[in-house]
Design a protein around this motif. Structure first.
Motif, PDB file in Angstrom:
ATOM      1  N   THR A   4       0.851  -1.352   0.161  1.00 23.23           N
ATOM      2  CA  THR A   4      -0.076  -0.031   0.067  1.00 23.23           C
ATOM      3  C   THR A   4       0.877   1.218   0.015  1.00 23.23           C
ATOM      4  O   THR A   4       2.026   1.153   0.617  1.00 23.23           O
ATOM      5  CB  THR A   4      -0.985   0.272   1.040  1.00 23.23           C
ATOM      6  N   MET A   5       0.490   2.135  -0.734  1.00 22.01           N
ATOM      7  CA  MET A   5       1.306   3.383  -0.957  1.00 22.01           C
ATOM      8  C   MET A   5       0.697   4.705  -0.019  1.00 22.01           C
ATOM      9  O   MET A   5      -0.456   4.658   0.322  1.00 22.01           O
ATOM     10  CB  MET A   5       1.340   3.935  -2.326  1.00 22.01           C
ATOM     11  N   LEU A   6       1.470   5.502   0.242  1.00 23.43           N
ATOM     12  CA  LEU A   6       1.168   6.624   1.089  1.00 23.43           C
ATOM     13  C   LEU A   6       0.404   7.675   0.155  1.00 23.43           C
ATOM     14  O   LEU A   6       0.756   7.651  -1.287  1.00 23.43           O
ATOM     15  CB  LEU A   6       2.566   7.565   1.270  1.00 23.43           C
ATOM     16  N   ARG A   7      -0.646   8.087   0.734  1.00 20.86           N
ATOM     17  CA  ARG A   7      -1.518   9.274  -0.122  1.00 20.86           C
ATOM     18  C   ARG A   7      -0.950  10.756   0.206  1.00 20.86           C
ATOM     19  O   ARG A   7      -0.198  10.934   1.103  1.00 20.86           O
ATOM     20  CB  ARG A   7      -2.885   9.253   0.269  1.00 20.86           C
ATOM     21  N   PRO A   8      -1.122  11.421  -0.749  1.00 19.42           N
ATOM     22  CA  PRO A   8      -0.935  12.787  -0.499  1.00 19.42           C
ATOM     23  C   PRO A   8      -1.469  13.352   0.924  1.00 19.42           C
ATOM     24  O   PRO A   8      -2.710  13.183   1.256  1.00 19.42           O
ATOM     25  CB  PRO A   8      -1.422  13.757  -1.557  1.00 19.42           C
ATOM     26  N   GLY A   9      -0.514  14.037   1.727  1.00 19.51           N
ATOM     27  CA  GLY A   9      -0.952  14.590   3.071  1.00 19.51           C
ATOM     28  C   GLY A   9      -0.807  13.599   4.165  1.00 19.51           C
ATOM     29  O   GLY A   9      -1.203  13.887   5.293  1.00 19.51           O
ATOM     30  N   ALA A  10      -0.149  12.382   3.692  1.00 24.12           N
ATOM     31  CA  ALA A  10       0.026  11.432   4.528  1.00 24.12           C
ATOM     32  C   ALA A  10       0.944  11.906   5.782  1.00 24.12           C
ATOM     33  O   ALA A  10       1.973  12.790   5.505  1.00 24.12           O
ATOM     34  CB  ALA A  10       0.750   9.939   4.034  1.00 24.12           C
ATOM     35  N   VAL A  11       1.001  11.150   7.021  1.00 26.22           N
ATOM     36  CA  VAL A  11       2.046  11.546   8.062  1.00 26.22           C
ATOM     37  C   VAL A  11       2.888  10.346   8.145  1.00 26.22           C
ATOM     38  O   VAL A  11       2.458   9.137   8.411  1.00 26.22           O
ATOM     39  CB  VAL A  11       1.237  11.572   9.458  1.00 26.22           C
ATOM     40  N   ILE A  12       4.077  10.471   7.971  1.00 26.68           N
ATOM     41  CA  ILE A  12       5.180   9.399   8.338  1.00 26.68           C
ATOM     42  C   ILE A  12       5.823   9.512   9.829  1.00 26.68           C
ATOM     43  O   ILE A  12       6.133  10.223  10.047  1.00 26.68           O
ATOM     44  CB  ILE A  12       6.148   9.491   7.294  1.00 26.68           C
ATOM     45  N   THR A  13       5.505   8.382  10.491  1.00 32.58           N
ATOM     46  CA  THR A  13       6.041   8.299  11.804  1.00 32.58           C
ATOM     47  C   THR A  13       7.327   7.218  12.067  1.00 32.58           C
ATOM     48  O   THR A  13       7.855   7.388  13.082  1.00 32.58           O
ATOM     49  CB  THR A  13       5.038   7.968  12.724  1.00 32.58           C
ATOM     50  N   ASN A  14       7.513   6.729  10.886  1.00 35.09           N
ATOM     51  CA  ASN A  14       8.723   5.911  10.799  1.00 35.09           C
ATOM     52  C   ASN A  14      10.287   6.707  10.642  1.00 35.09           C
ATOM     53  O   ASN A  14      10.268   6.697   9.434  1.00 35.09           O
ATOM     54  CB  ASN A  14       8.771   4.718   9.738  1.00 35.09           C
ATOM     55  N   THR A  15      10.550   7.309  11.666  1.00 35.42           N
ATOM     56  CA  THR A  15      11.571   8.559  11.272  1.00 35.42           C
ATOM     57  C   THR A  15      12.744   8.062  12.197  1.00 35.42           C
ATOM     58  O   THR A  15      12.664   7.316  13.370  1.00 35.42           O
ATOM     59  CB  THR A  15      11.251   9.999  11.754  1.00 35.42           C
ATOM     60  N   ARG A  16      14.072   8.580  12.035  1.00 33.84           N
ATOM     61  CA  ARG A  16      14.865   8.554  12.794  1.00 33.84           C
ATOM     62  C   ARG A  16      15.833   9.678  13.103  1.00 33.84           C
ATOM     63  O   ARG A  16      15.630  10.535  12.248  1.00 33.84           O
ATOM     64  CB  ARG A  16      16.042   7.735  11.994  1.00 33.84           C
ATOM     65  N   GLU A  17      16.133  10.007  14.284  1.00 33.63           N
ATOM     66  CA  GLU A  17      16.783  11.247  14.973  1.00 33.63           C
ATOM     67  C   GLU A  17      17.929  11.545  14.206  1.00 33.63           C
ATOM     68  O   GLU A  17      18.816  10.646  13.745  1.00 33.63           O
ATOM     69  CB  GLU A  17      17.033  11.140  16.247  1.00 33.63           C
ATOM     70  N   PRO A  18      18.245  12.868  13.621  1.00 37.86           N
ATOM     71  CA  PRO A  18      19.457  13.165  13.106  1.00 37.86           C
ATOM     72  C   PRO A  18      20.741  12.676  14.238  1.00 37.86           C
ATOM     73  O   PRO A  18      20.642  13.174  15.423  1.00 37.86           O
ATOM     74  CB  PRO A  18      19.320  14.503  12.852  1.00 37.86           C
ATOM     75  N   VAL A  19      21.704  12.410  13.629  1.00 30.15           N
ATOM     76  CA  VAL A  19      23.026  12.315  14.361  1.00 30.15           C
ATOM     77  C   VAL A  19      23.882  13.505  13.898  1.00 30.15           C
ATOM     78  O   VAL A  19      24.401  13.392  12.435  1.00 30.15           O
ATOM     79  CB  VAL A  19      23.492  10.933  14.106  1.00 30.15           C
ATOM     80  N   SER A  20      24.497  14.201  14.987  1.00 23.29           N
ATOM     81  CA  SER A  20      25.377  15.278  14.424  1.00 23.29           C
ATOM     82  C   SER A  20      26.568  14.370  14.062  1.00 23.29           C
ATOM     83  O   SER A  20      27.327  13.535  14.382  1.00 23.29           O
ATOM     84  CB  SER A  20      25.678  16.182  15.526  1.00 23.29           C
ATOM     85  N   LEU A  21      27.503  15.409  13.282  1.00 17.41           N
ATOM     86  CA  LEU A  21      28.844  15.151  12.728  1.00 17.41           C
ATOM     87  C   LEU A  21      29.834  14.891  13.974  1.00 17.41           C
ATOM     88  O   LEU A  21      30.359  13.729  13.929  1.00 17.41           O
ATOM     89  CB  LEU A  21      29.362  16.122  11.753  1.00 17.41           C
ATOM     90  N   GLU A  22      29.579  15.684  15.002  1.00 18.22           N
ATOM     91  CA  GLU A  22      30.316  15.401  16.148  1.00 18.22           C
ATOM     92  C   GLU A  22      29.936  13.915  16.715  1.00 18.22           C
ATOM     93  O   GLU A  22      30.963  13.304  17.187  1.00 18.22           O
ATOM     94  CB  GLU A  22      30.034  16.467  17.291  1.00 18.22           C
TER      95      GLU A  22
END
Length: 163
Positions: free
Chosen positions: A129-147
């Protein structure tokens, strides 16, 4: 003598009209450049649809940043707002309409190279199943700084397999 003054007046009129035409052309070119710059920043030349991703932190990301998939720009970040009830960062972005993203797609914030600005990085999932326009993605990963990445490499195992 009278003839000299009449010739001089006509010459001045031609100079004024030339200055007005030149000024108009400069303004026209500047306006065209502004239109082009605005359209390229907003993605006006591409047919895109909106998507939102929820992050614990949107550190290092800014509005106008690229959205990339496998190193190819496919969209642009349009907004970054804090949700006052969940205290999560809602990142609005657009994606080219030619892409059909599976529902289990994951999004991360990172820099494609050491010298580039942070971007949203899309990793397509495998759902049918595909995302529809306006969908909310909750499968995210936190940014890791270069440091943090350098620290992990120096003091950790650097992502190498352990024996």
């Amino acid at each position: 003598m009278v003839r000299g003054r009449i010739g001089q007046g006509a010459s001045m009129a031609r100079e004024r009209s030339g200055a007005i035409i030149s000024s108009g052309l400069v303004l026209l070119v500047a306006g065209g450049f502004c239109f082009y710059a605005r359209a390229s920043q907003s993605g006006g030349y591409h047919d895109r649809y909106p998507v939102t991703a929820r992050f614990v932190s949107a550190n290092g990301l800014s509005v106008g940043a690229d959205v990339a998939m496998d190193g190819v720009p496919v969209g642009r970040v349009t907004s970054i707002m804090l949700d006052p009830t969940t205290y999560m960062a809602n990142v609005g972005f657009t994606v080219d309409r030619t892409l059909s993203l599976p529902e289990d797609t994951s999004i991360s914030i990172g820099s494609p190279t050491l010298t580039a600005d942070n971007a949203l990085m899309i990793e397509a999932g495998h759902a049918t199943t595909m995302l529809r326009p306006g969908a909310v993605i909750t499968n995210t990963r936190e940014p890791v700084s270069l440091e943090q990445q350098v620290s992990n490499y120096i003091f950790g195992n650097g992502g190498l397999p352990t024996d």
